[in-house]
Motif scaffolding. Structure first.
Motif, short mmCIF file in Angstrom:
data_model
loop_
_atom_site.label_atom_id
_atom_site.label_comp_id
_atom_site.label_asym_id
_atom_site.label_seq_id
_atom_site.Cartn_x
_atom_site.Cartn_y
_atom_site.Cartn_z
N LEU A 133 -6.22 -3.55 -1.76
CA LEU A 133 -4.61 -3.21 -1.34
C LEU A 133 -4.40 -3.98 0.09
O LEU A 133 -4.98 -3.67 0.83
CB LEU A 133 -4.69 -1.88 -1.27
CG LEU A 133 -4.65 -0.83 -2.64
CD1 LEU A 133 -4.96 0.65 -2.03
CD2 LEU A 133 -3.35 -1.12 -3.42
N ASN A 150 0.78 -1.28 0.04
CA ASN A 150 -0.23 -0.05 -0.02
C ASN A 150 0.88 1.28 0.01
O ASN A 150 0.54 2.30 0.56
CB ASN A 150 -0.75 -0.03 0.92
CG ASN A 150 -0.54 -0.40 2.59
OD1 ASN A 150 0.82 0.05 2.67
ND2 ASN A 150 -1.07 -0.77 3.48
N VAL A 181 -12.70 0.25 3.68
CA VAL A 181 -11.73 -0.37 4.44
C VAL A 181 -12.27 -1.65 4.79
O VAL A 181 -13.33 -1.74 5.51
CB VAL A 181 -11.21 0.49 5.67
CG1 VAL A 181 -10.69 -0.24 6.69
CG2 VAL A 181 -10.79 1.70 5.30
N ALA A 184 0.54 2.71 6.90
CA ALA A 184 0.22 2.50 5.51
C ALA A 184 1.53 3.28 4.89
O ALA A 184 2.05 4.39 5.22
CB ALA A 184 -0.81 3.45 5.11
N PRO A 201 -3.55 0.62 9.42
CA PRO A 201 -3.49 1.78 8.78
C PRO A 201 -2.35 2.95 9.18
O PRO A 201 -2.35 3.95 8.45
CB PRO A 201 -4.95 2.36 8.93
CG PRO A 201 -5.62 1.56 10.27
CD PRO A 201 -4.70 0.38 10.25
N PHE A 232 -9.04 -1.14 0.97
CA PHE A 232 -7.89 -1.59 1.80
C PHE A 232 -8.13 -2.20 2.83
O PHE A 232 -8.96 -2.52 3.72
CB PHE A 232 -7.62 0.02 2.36
CG PHE A 232 -7.14 1.04 1.75
CD1 PHE A 232 -5.73 1.33 1.53
CD2 PHE A 232 -7.90 1.83 1.06
CE1 PHE A 232 -5.08 2.28 0.68
CE2 PHE A 232 -7.42 3.00 0.14
CZ PHE A 232 -6.01 3.07 0.08
#
Length: 513
Positions: free
Chosen positions: A305, A264, A334, A314, A311, A385
């Motif tokens: 991803l 990512n 997400v 990332a 997070p 994500f």
């Protein structure tokens, strides 16, 4: 009306040099220079002169009052940098008035061009690292520079690695291109050191050689099934849509409705963005014709991803993530498969600006049902994500059919994500250079200050020197170090004397190419 730095910042500090009130940070010599995702303009010190906007090579500096709605958050990002960072909120240049940066301690060991005769220096590679080195030599010495590139067009990753929908970033190539026709420069394209000529032959015709060959390969996943058809490197995909001559037009098949991208970082975001963008929006860019045609036929409706950490970690820059959130016709989601994800995002959102995870606070979360086809409501596409997840294996009978990944959701420690295309975007890697030592673990050439170990007169710069880290502007400081080492060796008489001249090398290059 103050100015703000937006998404395309290359961090080469051209804006810093022209600012009359020292309001752009971090500046060269400051602790964070070269490590922040972007440079920042202090709104409390900016005097609205516009010098930074004029100097910016990638059109990243704009008046705050003229920012589009999608760009408005960058004004807050610039201001937030000066809150709690030790920079005076009322003006970073307050201690030394409206002038350039504060003077450091005097130094008397500077190498001057008069300390040595004009040098003939070969630079292998015409990407940012090589061109910053060439710029230093041409502007500060009387050196003659031979630029060598194995590809038929110069530019390196600026030409073949920047996404076509980032034309402002590609524009820095125009700054470098002005040196291609400099009277003390000779440009040799389509000439491969190690194939057409040897490293020894190149060195024999020059006082010094600088290798700026970047990181030409990619990191591997090291999982079963990685070499199945349908599993490719993101670097191949990027080269494909940029018309790299070594990647075939039919190298990418977009007949799968879902694509899994492992990683990512910014390259992963570039890949995802191109896959879900409206092809009409790309038609006016420098994208390869064959890539545009394939994108028009594409069945891709969802890009996943994968990130092995949360997070808050990332790998992409906050500016690129912010831009992704404003992509027309594309939804961001997400995957809420792990309780840690929501907790982290909510905590970061409450903490305010400056936390990357906080950029996800307004992104919808859902527990994605991977057994169902990708959702494409109203003809829209989406990017998912998935954090705290990494690939365990790629499955398929003659072609990729699914990626098995880890999951932190209760007892379901593994899940399968059906897909016909997987792209690994976990980093670039340097490759051995003919005639040079090579460190397999780091993928770099061993050196000391840019001087190649055990090979006098040979130097490295850029990713082959320091590994694949840092953006375009990082190469300016990297090149300054290498050129400084080279010039110090010239003054000390440590450069081997060449046995061939410039004309002899041109004849050799023409004969071998």
């Amino acid at each position: 009306m103050t100015f703000a730095i937006t998404q395309n910042c290359c961090t080469d500090a051209a804006c810093v040099a022209v600012c009359p009130v020292n309001c752009i940070h971090p500046a060269p010599g400051e602790r964070d220079f070269g490590t922040t995702e972007t440079l920042y303009i202090d709104p409390g010190a900016c005097i609205d002169c516009g010098a930074c906007a004029d100097a910016c090579p990638v059109d990243a500096v704009h008046p705050v009052a003229e920012l589009t709605p999608a760009q408005q958050p960058y004004a807050g990002i610039n201001a937030a940098y000066f809150e709690g960072t030790g920079q005076p909120a009322s003006g970073a240049g307050a201690d030394h008035g409206p002038n350039f940066h504060a003077w450091g301690a005097p130094s008397f060991d500077r190498v001057l061009p008069a300390d040595f005769a004009p040098l003939r220096v070969a630079i292998v590679g015409t990407g940012p690292a090589g061109m910053y080195a060439a710029e230093d030599l041409l502007l500060h010495t009387r050196s003659e520079v031979t630029l060598v590139d194995r590809l038929p067009a110069p530019g390196g990753l600026i030409r073949y690695g920047v996404a076509p929908d980032h034309p402002a970033t590609k524009r820095i190539g125009e700054t470098f291109a002005r040196f291609h026709t400099h009277p003390r420069v000779r440009l040799h394209l389509g000439l491969d050191v190690g194939t057409h000529i040897t490293a020894d032959e190149l060195a024999a015709h020059h006082d010094a050689v600088i290798y700026a060959v970047g990181a030409a390969s990619d990191r591997r996943l090291g999982v079963p099934g990685e070499d199945l058809p349908g599993s490719i490197a993101a670097t191949t995909f990027v080269a494909w849509y940029n018309a790299h001559p070594e990647v075939a037009p039919d190298a990418v098949d977009l007949s799968s409705d879902r694509v899994v991208v492992v990683g990512n970082g910014n390259v992963a975001l570039d890949v995802a963005r191109i896959l879900v963008s409206d092809p009409d929006s790309l038609a006016g860019t420098a994208i390869a014709g064959h890539a545009l045609e394939e994108l028009r036929r594409s069945k891709v409706r969802e890009v996943v991803l994968l990130g092995r950490r949360g997070p808050e970690h990332a790998a992409c820059t906050g500016t690129e993530l912010l831009a992704l959130k404003n992509l027309p016709g594309v939804d961001l989601v997400v995957d809420d498969h792990d309780a840690r994800i929501g907790t982290t995002i909510d905590a970061a959102g409450a903490a305010g600006a400056g936390h990357k995870a906080g950029l996800f606070r307004d992104v919808p979360r859902e527990a994605v049902d991977w057994s169902a086809p990708p959702r494409a409501a109203g003809g829209r596409r989406r990017i998912v994500f998935r954090f705290h997840s990494e690939p365990l294996a790629l499955h398929g009978d003659g072609h990729l059919r699914a990626v098995r990944v880890t999951s932190g959701a209760g007892e379901a420690g593994e899940q399968e994500i059906p897909t016909g295309l997987a792209l690994r975007a976990i980093g670039y890697r340097g490759v051995p250079q003919a005639g040079l030592p090579f460190d397999e673990e780091s993928g770099t050439v061993p050196h000391e200050g840019g001087r190649v170990t055990g090979r006098p007169g040979t130097y490295v710069v850029g990713w082959i020197k320091r590994g694949p880290s840092g953006g375009i502007g990082t190469n300016r400081r990297c090149a300054a170090e290498t050129v400084g080492t080279l010039l110090a060796d010239a003054v000390a008489g440590r450069l081997p004397a060449p046995t061939g001249g410039a004309r002899a090398f041109r004849r050799l290059a023409r004969r071998r190419r």
